[in-house]
Design a protein around this motif. Structure first.
Motif, PDB file in Angstrom:
ATOM      1  N   GLN A 122       0.823  -1.206   0.000  1.00 32.19           N
ATOM      2  CA  GLN A 122       0.000   0.000   0.000  1.00 32.19           C
ATOM      3  C   GLN A 122       0.860   1.259   0.000  1.00 32.19           C
ATOM      4  O   GLN A 122       0.525   2.251  -0.659  1.00 32.19           O
ATOM      5  CB  GLN A 122      -0.918  -0.017   1.219  1.00 32.19           C
ATOM      6  CG  GLN A 122      -1.899  -1.179   1.247  1.00 32.19           C
ATOM      7  CD  GLN A 122      -2.796  -1.136   2.464  1.00 32.19           C
ATOM      8  OE1 GLN A 122      -3.056  -0.074   3.014  1.00 32.19           O
ATOM      9  NE2 GLN A 122      -3.274  -2.301   2.898  1.00 32.19           N
ATOM     10  N   LEU A 123       1.969   1.223   0.735  1.00 30.94           N
ATOM     11  CA  LEU A 123       2.861   2.384   0.758  1.00 30.94           C
ATOM     12  C   LEU A 123       3.466   2.643  -0.613  1.00 30.94           C
ATOM     13  O   LEU A 123       3.549   3.790  -1.071  1.00 30.94           O
ATOM     14  CB  LEU A 123       3.967   2.156   1.790  1.00 30.94           C
ATOM     15  CG  LEU A 123       5.058   3.225   1.891  1.00 30.94           C
ATOM     16  CD1 LEU A 123       4.453   4.561   2.300  1.00 30.94           C
ATOM     17  CD2 LEU A 123       6.131   2.796   2.889  1.00 30.94           C
ATOM     18  N   SER A 124       3.887   1.576  -1.288  1.00 27.34           N
ATOM     19  CA  SER A 124       4.466   1.731  -2.619  1.00 27.34           C
ATOM     20  C   SER A 124       3.465   2.260  -3.632  1.00 27.34           C
ATOM     21  O   SER A 124       3.837   2.944  -4.592  1.00 27.34           O
ATOM     22  CB  SER A 124       5.019   0.384  -3.086  1.00 27.34           C
ATOM     23  OG  SER A 124       5.534   0.460  -4.392  1.00 27.34           O
ATOM     24  N   ALA A 125       2.164   1.983  -3.401  1.00 31.32           N
ATOM     25  CA  ALA A 125       1.139   2.435  -4.343  1.00 31.32           C
ATOM     26  C   ALA A 125       0.927   3.941  -4.288  1.00 31.32           C
ATOM     27  O   ALA A 125       0.551   4.550  -5.302  1.00 31.32           O
ATOM     28  CB  ALA A 125      -0.175   1.706  -4.070  1.00 31.32           C
ATOM     29  N   VAL A 126       1.168   4.576  -3.136  1.00 36.53           N
ATOM     30  CA  VAL A 126       0.898   6.004  -3.007  1.00 36.53           C
ATOM     31  C   VAL A 126       2.186   6.840  -3.029  1.00 36.53           C
ATOM     32  O   VAL A 126       2.134   8.031  -3.355  1.00 36.53           O
ATOM     33  CB  VAL A 126       0.119   6.309  -1.714  1.00 36.53           C
ATOM     34  CG1 VAL A 126      -1.214   5.608  -1.729  1.00 36.53           C
ATOM     35  CG2 VAL A 126       0.911   5.907  -0.485  1.00 36.53           C
ATOM     36  N   ALA A 127       3.322   6.251  -2.699  1.00 36.48           N
ATOM     37  CA  ALA A 127       4.573   7.004  -2.645  1.00 36.48           C
ATOM     38  C   ALA A 127       5.205   7.101  -4.028  1.00 36.48           C
ATOM     39  O   ALA A 127       4.975   6.256  -4.910  1.00 36.48           O
ATOM     40  CB  ALA A 127       5.547   6.348  -1.670  1.00 36.48           C
ATOM     41  N   HIS A 128       6.015   8.126  -4.223  1.00 33.97           N
ATOM     42  CA  HIS A 128       6.745   8.272  -5.481  1.00 33.97           C
ATOM     43  C   HIS A 128       7.859   7.234  -5.579  1.00 33.97           C
ATOM     44  O   HIS A 128       8.072   6.643  -6.642  1.00 33.97           O
ATOM     45  CB  HIS A 128       7.344   9.679  -5.563  1.00 33.97           C
ATOM     46  CG  HIS A 128       8.284   9.872  -6.711  1.00 33.97           C
ATOM     47  ND1 HIS A 128       7.863   9.906  -8.012  1.00 33.97           N
ATOM     48  CD2 HIS A 128       9.656  10.014  -6.735  1.00 33.97           C
ATOM     49  CE1 HIS A 128       8.919  10.083  -8.813  1.00 33.97           C
ATOM     50  NE2 HIS A 128      10.005  10.144  -8.063  1.00 33.97           N
ATOM     51  N   ARG A 129       8.554   7.012  -4.468  1.00 37.68           N
ATOM     52  CA  ARG A 129       9.638   6.036  -4.439  1.00 37.68           C
ATOM     53  C   ARG A 129       9.845   5.561  -3.005  1.00 37.68           C
ATOM     54  O   ARG A 129       9.745   6.359  -2.072  1.00 37.68           O
ATOM     55  CB  ARG A 129      10.928   6.628  -5.003  1.00 37.68           C
ATOM     56  CG  ARG A 129      11.957   5.599  -5.434  1.00 37.68           C
ATOM     57  CD  ARG A 129      13.045   6.222  -6.281  1.00 37.68           C
ATOM     58  NE  ARG A 129      13.919   5.221  -6.861  1.00 37.68           N
ATOM     59  CZ  ARG A 129      13.667   4.579  -7.999  1.00 37.68           C
ATOM     60  NH1 ARG A 129      12.565   4.859  -8.681  1.00 37.68           N
ATOM     61  NH2 ARG A 129      14.516   3.674  -8.468  1.00 37.68           N
ATOM     62  N   VAL A 130      10.128   4.275  -2.829  1.00 39.30           N
ATOM     63  CA  VAL A 130      10.372   3.683  -1.521  1.00 39.30           C
ATOM     64  C   VAL A 130      11.810   3.173  -1.484  1.00 39.30           C
ATOM     65  O   VAL A 130      12.222   2.395  -2.353  1.00 39.30           O
ATOM     66  CB  VAL A 130       9.392   2.541  -1.216  1.00 39.30           C
ATOM     67  CG1 VAL A 130       9.707   1.922   0.134  1.00 39.30           C
ATOM     68  CG2 VAL A 130       7.955   3.045  -1.249  1.00 39.30           C
ATOM     69  N   ILE A 131      12.567   3.623  -0.499  1.00 40.38           N
ATOM     70  CA  ILE A 131      13.976   3.247  -0.341  1.00 40.38           C
ATOM     71  C   ILE A 131      14.115   2.532   1.002  1.00 40.38           C
ATOM     72  O   ILE A 131      13.644   3.033   2.024  1.00 40.38           O
ATOM     73  CB  ILE A 131      14.891   4.486  -0.390  1.00 40.38           C
ATOM     74  CG1 ILE A 131      14.680   5.251  -1.709  1.00 40.38           C
ATOM     75  CG2 ILE A 131      16.357   4.095  -0.222  1.00 40.38           C
ATOM     76  CD1 ILE A 131      15.396   6.592  -1.752  1.00 40.38           C
ATOM     77  N   TRP A 132      14.765   1.367   0.987  1.00 39.60           N
ATOM     78  CA  TRP A 132      15.009   0.617   2.226  1.00 39.60           C
ATOM     79  C   TRP A 132      16.507   0.648   2.499  1.00 39.60           C
ATOM     80  O   TRP A 132      17.312   0.204   1.684  1.00 39.60           O
ATOM     81  CB  TRP A 132      14.511  -0.814   2.094  1.00 39.60           C
ATOM     82  CG  TRP A 132      14.464  -1.546   3.415  1.00 39.60           C
ATOM     83  CD1 TRP A 132      15.527  -1.931   4.173  1.00 39.60           C
ATOM     84  CD2 TRP A 132      13.294  -1.948   4.136  1.00 39.60           C
ATOM     85  NE1 TRP A 132      15.109  -2.563   5.322  1.00 39.60           N
ATOM     86  CE2 TRP A 132      13.739  -2.587   5.326  1.00 39.60           C
ATOM     87  CE3 TRP A 132      11.932  -1.849   3.899  1.00 39.60           C
ATOM     88  CZ2 TRP A 132      12.860  -3.121   6.259  1.00 39.60           C
ATOM     89  CZ3 TRP A 132      11.063  -2.385   4.828  1.00 39.60           C
ATOM     90  CH2 TRP A 132      11.521  -3.008   5.994  1.00 39.60           C
ATOM     91  N   VAL A 133      16.883   1.142   3.674  1.00 45.91           N
ATOM     92  CA  VAL A 133      18.286   1.242   4.084  1.00 45.91           C
ATOM     93  C   VAL A 133      18.526   0.209   5.181  1.00 45.91           C
ATOM     94  O   VAL A 133      17.933   0.290   6.254  1.00 45.91           O
ATOM     95  CB  VAL A 133      18.631   2.654   4.590  1.00 45.91           C
ATOM     96  CG1 VAL A 133      20.097   2.744   4.991  1.00 45.91           C
ATOM     97  CG2 VAL A 133      18.304   3.695   3.523  1.00 45.91           C
ATOM     98  N   ASN A 134      19.404  -0.753   4.895  1.00 44.22           N
ATOM     99  CA  ASN A 134      19.694  -1.836   5.829  1.00 44.22           C
ATOM    100  C   ASN A 134      21.161  -1.740   6.257  1.00 44.22           C
ATOM    101  O   ASN A 134      22.051  -1.746   5.399  1.00 44.22           O
ATOM    102  CB  ASN A 134      19.429  -3.191   5.172  1.00 44.22           C
ATOM    103  CG  ASN A 134      19.464  -4.349   6.161  1.00 44.22           C
ATOM    104  OD1 ASN A 134      20.273  -4.374   7.083  1.00 44.22           O
ATOM    105  ND2 ASN A 134      18.580  -5.309   5.970  1.00 44.22           N
ATOM    106  N   PRO A 135      21.466  -1.645   7.564  1.00 45.41           N
ATOM    107  CA  PRO A 135      22.865  -1.527   7.986  1.00 45.41           C
ATOM    108  C   PRO A 135      23.698  -2.758   7.692  1.00 45.41           C
ATOM    109  O   PRO A 135      24.928  -2.672   7.652  1.00 45.41           O
ATOM    110  CB  PRO A 135      22.761  -1.283   9.496  1.00 45.41           C
ATOM    111  CG  PRO A 135      21.429  -1.829   9.882  1.00 45.41           C
ATOM    112  CD  PRO A 135      20.536  -1.608   8.709  1.00 45.41           C
ATOM    113  N   HIS A 136      23.065  -3.905   7.480  1.00 40.00           N
ATOM    114  CA  HIS A 136      23.809  -5.138   7.186  1.00 40.00           C
ATOM    115  C   HIS A 136      24.020  -5.345   5.695  1.00 40.00           C
ATOM    116  O   HIS A 136      24.729  -6.275   5.299  1.00 40.00           O
ATOM    117  CB  HIS A 136      23.072  -6.344   7.763  1.00 40.00           C
ATOM    118  CG  HIS A 136      22.800  -6.232   9.235  1.00 40.00           C
ATOM    119  ND1 HIS A 136      23.805  -6.094  10.168  1.00 40.00           N
ATOM    120  CD2 HIS A 136      21.632  -6.208   9.930  1.00 40.00           C
ATOM    121  CE1 HIS A 136      23.269  -6.007  11.376  1.00 40.00           C
ATOM    122  NE2 HIS A 136      21.965  -6.068  11.266  1.00 40.00           N
TER     123      HIS A 136
END
Length: 367
Positions: free
Chosen positions: A311-325
């Motif tokens: 649902q978040l991806s449907a309304v947002a322009h771009r989704v970025i996931w930052v993983n420290p590992h």
């Protein structure tokens, strides 16, 4: 000179940092609050108050026991089992030698040495830094200058190049009684696109939470009107107002006071769902760049997180996931939360060092 109770307790937290235990400001504040409740007269209660609020993993227990025994028994702090580092020797150059050119080579070597140390610190994993190295790293956050992403506005301005403005050109010719004139052109302006940062402050992210909030502070300072910051753990907390304080240390202290689930459990799906229900669908996430800082450990069912991320991806322009590992050798995205979220993520980047933070800022600027 006799110490006050607060000086004694804060000195104890600094000794723990020197022993290699990651004691953040919010944990030190929690420790002071616990001691206020249990008092300092009972040594056993004082021990458990510190152990519950200042340690975050089983590896911290042995150093904590050693520091507690030696600190509150008045013994010297030289028996703690940790690696001892020899302090660097300061080298001073004589001014008269500079005129003769004899000290130039030593100065150049010193400058190169300092630059190389700074670059090595930029590449180091934040979780492995000592207290002194973390203090040096905090000063490097001032060098970050995140550029907010932009989008095309509906408004336009006059321009020498661009699309032909038909109505303006026609009005110009009418003023000249139909005589041909200059063709008017215009272009659309650009405005900052909203950036939403969701920072995981659960127990598994405790070694990175302080640095990630400092990174969020730099984003807020660069674009205070178009940046929103939330912390996620067992609940969702809006900390944008706290991070608007210009001083980074004070901003993190205010944010720590607002976050009640620091170093707790992880309910990513419920936290993202709470953001979507209260803020996201109402407009905050629409057309925005949403950045999630998390390692992907999820206590609840991963299907919940997957549905909320869809649902978040449907309304947002771009989704970025930052993983420290992500930036560590041998890492594979096999955690249940990461597996459920990756199909709905546009960029999956590392977030374990200052160099990785610079890359995150570039990815956000290009979004």
């Amino acid at each position: 000179m006799a110490w006050t109770a607060d000086e004694c307790l804060l000195g104890f937290t600094r000794a723990l940092r020197a022993a290699g235990i990651s004691v953040t400001q919010d944990r030190a504040l929690t420790f002071l609050r616990c001691v206020t409740l249990v008092g300092m007269s009972d040594r056993k209660s004082l021990y458990w108050a510190g152990r519950a609020s200042l340690t975050c993993s089983p590896a911290d227990l042995d150093p904590y026991d050693q520091v507690f025994e030696q600190w509150f028994s008045g013994a010297r702090m030289d028996g703690i089992s940790r690696s001892q580092k020899t302090p660097p020797t300061a080298v001073q150059a004589v001014l008269e030698d500079a005129a003769d050119g004899t000290g130039s080579s030593e100065s150049e070597e010193m400058i190169r040495g300092l630059a190389s140390e700074r670059e090595v610190l930029r590449q180091r994993d934040i979780a492995s830094l000592t207290a002194n190295e973390r203090a040096a790293l905090r000063r490097q956050f001032a060098t970050l200058r995140p550029t907010p992403p932009t989008r095309r506005s509906r408004r336009h301005i006059r321009s020498r190049r661009g699309r032909i403005d038909g109505p303006a050109t026609l009005r110009s010719q009418l003023r000249r009684m139909g005589e041909p004139g200059v063709i008017v052109r215009h272009r659309f302006t650009r405005r900052s696109r909203r950036v939403v940062l969701l920072v995981d402050v659960s127990g598994s992210m405790s070694a990175y939470a302080d640095a990630l909030l400092r990174l969020a502070h730099t984003f807020v300072q660069s674009a205070p009107r178009s940046t929103e910051v939330f912390t996620i753990g067992t609940r969702l907390t809006h900390v944008t107002r706290a991070l608007r304080h210009r001083d980074g240390d004070q901003a993190l202290l205010d944010a720590g006071l607002a976050v009640a689930d620091w170093s707790g459990g992880t309910r990513l799906g419920e936290a993202v769902g709470a953001f979507m229900d209260r803020w996201g669908r109402r407009g905050m996430a629409r057309g925005a760049v949403v950045v999630v800082f998390s390692d992907g450990w999820e206590r609840a069912q991963p299907d919940v997180l997957g549905g909320q991320m869809r649902q978040l991806s449907a309304v947002a322009h771009r989704v970025i996931w930052v993983n420290p590992h992500r930036g560590k050798t041998g890492y594979a995205p096999v955690q249940s939360g990461i597996v459920a979220a990756l199909p709905h993520v546009d960029d999956f980047v590392a977030g374990h060092s200052m160099a990785a933070f610079s890359e995150v800022a570039e990815v956000v600027a290009r979004a």
